[in-house]
Design a protein around this motif. Sequence first.
Motif, short mmCIF file in Angstrom:
data_model
loop_
_atom_site.label_atom_id
_atom_site.label_comp_id
_atom_site.label_asym_id
_atom_site.label_seq_id
_atom_site.Cartn_x
_atom_site.Cartn_y
_atom_site.Cartn_z
N VAL A 42 0.83 -1.19 0.00
CA VAL A 42 0.00 0.00 0.00
C VAL A 42 0.87 1.25 0.00
N THR A 43 2.00 1.20 0.73
CA THR A 43 2.92 2.33 0.75
C THR A 43 3.49 2.58 -0.64
N HIS A 44 3.94 1.51 -1.30
CA HIS A 44 4.45 1.64 -2.67
C HIS A 44 3.40 2.25 -3.57
N LEU A 45 2.18 1.74 -3.46
CA LEU A 45 1.10 2.18 -4.33
C LEU A 45 0.77 3.65 -4.08
N THR A 46 0.68 4.01 -2.80
CA THR A 46 0.39 5.39 -2.45
C THR A 46 1.46 6.34 -2.97
N ASP A 47 2.72 5.95 -2.79
CA ASP A 47 3.82 6.78 -3.29
C ASP A 47 3.70 6.99 -4.79
N SER A 48 3.38 5.93 -5.51
CA SER A 48 3.29 6.01 -6.97
C SER A 48 2.18 6.96 -7.40
N VAL A 49 1.02 6.85 -6.77
CA VAL A 49 -0.12 7.66 -7.16
C VAL A 49 0.11 9.13 -6.80
N VAL A 50 0.68 9.37 -5.62
CA VAL A 50 0.91 10.75 -5.19
C VAL A 50 1.86 11.46 -6.14
N ARG A 51 2.83 10.72 -6.70
CA ARG A 51 3.78 11.34 -7.62
C ARG A 51 3.15 11.63 -8.98
N ASN A 52 1.96 11.09 -9.22
CA ASN A 52 1.31 11.29 -10.51
C ASN A 52 -0.13 11.78 -10.29
N PRO A 53 -0.32 13.09 -10.17
CA PRO A 53 -1.67 13.62 -9.89
C PRO A 53 -2.70 13.27 -10.95
N TYR A 78 -2.50 -7.26 -4.73
CA TYR A 78 -2.11 -8.63 -5.11
C TYR A 78 -0.92 -8.60 -6.07
N MET A 79 -0.97 -7.69 -7.04
CA MET A 79 0.10 -7.64 -8.04
C MET A 79 1.43 -7.21 -7.42
N ILE A 80 1.39 -6.25 -6.52
CA ILE A 80 2.64 -5.81 -5.89
C ILE A 80 3.20 -6.89 -4.98
N VAL A 81 2.33 -7.51 -4.17
CA VAL A 81 2.79 -8.57 -3.27
C VAL A 81 3.37 -9.73 -4.07
N PHE A 82 2.71 -10.09 -5.17
CA PHE A 82 3.22 -11.19 -6.00
C PHE A 82 4.54 -10.78 -6.65
N GLY A 83 4.63 -9.52 -7.11
CA GLY A 83 5.88 -9.04 -7.68
C GLY A 83 7.02 -9.08 -6.68
N ARG A 84 6.72 -8.74 -5.43
CA ARG A 84 7.75 -8.82 -4.39
C ARG A 84 8.18 -10.27 -4.17
N PHE A 85 7.20 -11.18 -4.18
CA PHE A 85 7.49 -12.60 -4.03
C PHE A 85 8.44 -13.07 -5.14
N GLU A 136 11.03 -0.31 -8.70
CA GLU A 136 10.34 0.45 -9.74
C GLU A 136 9.38 -0.42 -10.53
N GLU A 137 9.68 -1.71 -10.63
CA GLU A 137 8.77 -2.63 -11.32
C GLU A 137 7.53 -2.89 -10.47
N LEU A 138 7.70 -2.93 -9.15
CA LEU A 138 6.56 -3.10 -8.26
C LEU A 138 5.61 -1.92 -8.38
N GLU A 139 6.18 -0.72 -8.48
CA GLU A 139 5.35 0.47 -8.62
C GLU A 139 4.57 0.42 -9.94
N LEU A 140 5.23 -0.04 -11.00
CA LEU A 140 4.55 -0.15 -12.29
C LEU A 140 3.42 -1.17 -12.20
N LEU A 141 3.68 -2.31 -11.57
CA LEU A 141 2.65 -3.32 -11.42
C LEU A 141 1.45 -2.77 -10.64
N GLY A 142 1.75 -2.03 -9.57
CA GLY A 142 0.68 -1.46 -8.77
C GLY A 142 -0.18 -0.49 -9.56
#
Length: 293
Positions: free
Chosen positions: A21-32, A58-65, A71-77
């Motif tokens: 969720v932190t990764h996802l939030t960071d990604s969205v905040v950087r892109n208004p 799910y996609m980020i957690v699986f990508g981490r796995f 940066e790829e996790l952020e793209l997946l999210g």
Amino acid sequence: LLKPVAKPGGVLDAKDVKESVTHLTDSVVRNPDAMLLVTRLREKSAAAHARALQVSIYMIVFGRFLELAREELELLGMVGLLQDVGKTRLPASVMEKNTTLTPEEAEIFKSHVQLGAEILKTTPGIPPRLLELAILHHERQDGTGYPKGLKGEQIGLYGSIAAIADAFDILTAQRTRGDPLSPSAALSYLYKERGTGYHSDLVEQFIQCVGVFPVGSVVELNSGETGLVITQNLVRRLKPRVMIVLDGKGNPMRPHKILDLDRDPKWTPEEPYRIKRTLEQTKLQVNPKELFL
């Protein structure tokens, strides 16, 4: 490319979800501009917005796995969050229908992929790779998916991940058409469809990531009691910790009993407790919030 090395013992847990969720939030905040699209999706349909967020996680957690780079996790999210944005242009009669769609309505529903692509193309700041990946989650390994009918390697790693995460969420979520499956039943479905619908190796790794009995699964024990999986066992996958909430007659248990199946607790002097089967989430007529008060 489609056979990444899985981290041994990986499991979907609270720490992974929080970091995702932190990764996802960071990604969205950087892109208004992306944030604006997410807001529009929420305004159109609270259910679609909640599902987009869940698929992203799910996609980020699986990508981490799979040990993908940050940066790829952020793209997946971002892909998971925005790949259904085309639903904002679908009529309410299709989005909110609680019975099976007619063939004509099904075609209208399928158009959300192309509509989403059009929206993303006209949105400033959307990464070019996201445009390519956001149209892949309904493609299938045997070419029976849409919108392009891609096959196998044509779908790629991220498209295959998106298809699995999207399908798992559809199967387990509260739906307007049909009851949700239990997590383990959804995993069984994906396993059965591996190689035809979904990428075979990735399905097996997704099952390792989520676990045989995911946390939150409703299970029936050989004693007839009903429980909720509260902790997975990374070594003995069939022996998680279970909170017993209903007795053998279906009556609520107060206080709840905790069983660590890894310790082989006995149901009878001769027989240890074991999980007999998983149940549909709707079979547990208990408010989950009450279980942890």
